[in-house]
Enzyme design. Structure first.
Site, PDB file in Angstrom:
ATOM      1  N   CYS A   1     -48.298  18.238 -33.952  1.00 41.69           N
ATOM      2  CA  CYS A   1     -47.463  17.118 -33.529  1.00 41.69           C
ATOM      3  C   CYS A   1     -47.510  16.082 -34.640  1.00 41.69           C
ATOM      4  CB  CYS A   1     -47.999  16.509 -32.236  1.00 41.69           C
ATOM      5  SG  CYS A   1     -47.940  17.633 -30.848  1.00 41.69           S
TER       6      CYS A   1
ATOM      7  N   SER B   1     -52.585  19.668 -32.172  1.00 44.67           N
ATOM      8  CA  SER B   1     -51.917  20.697 -31.367  1.00 44.67           C
ATOM      9  C   SER B   1     -52.717  21.990 -31.366  1.00 44.67           C
ATOM     10  CB  SER B   1     -50.465  20.927 -31.747  1.00 44.67           C
ATOM     11  OG  SER B   1     -49.828  21.593 -30.653  1.00 44.67           O
TER      12      SER B   1
ATOM     13  N   HIS C   1     -53.393  36.369 -33.790  1.00 49.37           N
ATOM     14  CA  HIS C   1     -53.480  37.634 -33.054  1.00 49.37           C
ATOM     15  C   HIS C   1     -53.547  38.753 -34.089  1.00 49.37           C
ATOM     16  CE1 HIS C   1     -52.213  35.566 -29.371  1.00 49.37           C
ATOM     17  NE2 HIS C   1     -51.246  35.012 -30.100  1.00 49.37           N
TER      18      HIS C   1
END
Length: 124
Positions: free
Chosen positions: A88, A68, A73
């Protein structure tokens, strides 16, 4: 479509400032952490934001995983960051690897305080 979505909001990061404002350096560290956790990187996208009156701009580092994704950030002017790790669990349970990846990134950014959440996805 079962998976594990880990998030963390990091405050008062005590790491070297470069980890919060140098996209290439942060991206390479993310890829190293992905490999060390046993997950598989299949792509990477980095973005550096322009400087602000408060100092250097933050960065977004995204690593696309076969399982995935990872996204970081940063806000260097606040010494803050957010982390997002999603795996996943189709065909195999990657939850332990996701936790190892999150722990490695926490160790890198050294927050004074972190709010962590785990969400099991796809379970009805």
């Amino acid at each position: 479509m079962q998976g594990l979505h880990l998030t963390a909001d990091l405050y008062d990061c005590r790491c070297a400032p470069a980890w919060l404002c140098e996209a290439e350096r942060l991206g390479a560290a993310c890829e190293d952490a992905v490999r060390a956790s046993g997950l598989q990187a299949v792509g990477r996208l980095l973005h550096t934001f322009p400087p602000t009156p408060q100092g250097p701009g933050g960065v977004t580092a995204t690593v696309l995983l076969a399982e995935s994704h990872l996204c970081v950030h940063t806000w260097p002017e606040r010494r803050a960051a957010t982390l997002d790790v999603y795996v996943c669990n189709f065909g195999a349970d990657h939850s332990a690897k996701a936790h190892a990846l999150m722990d490695a990134l926490l160790a890198l950014l050294m927050p004074g305080h972190a709010l962590r959440h785990a969400l099991r996805r796809g379970e009805q």
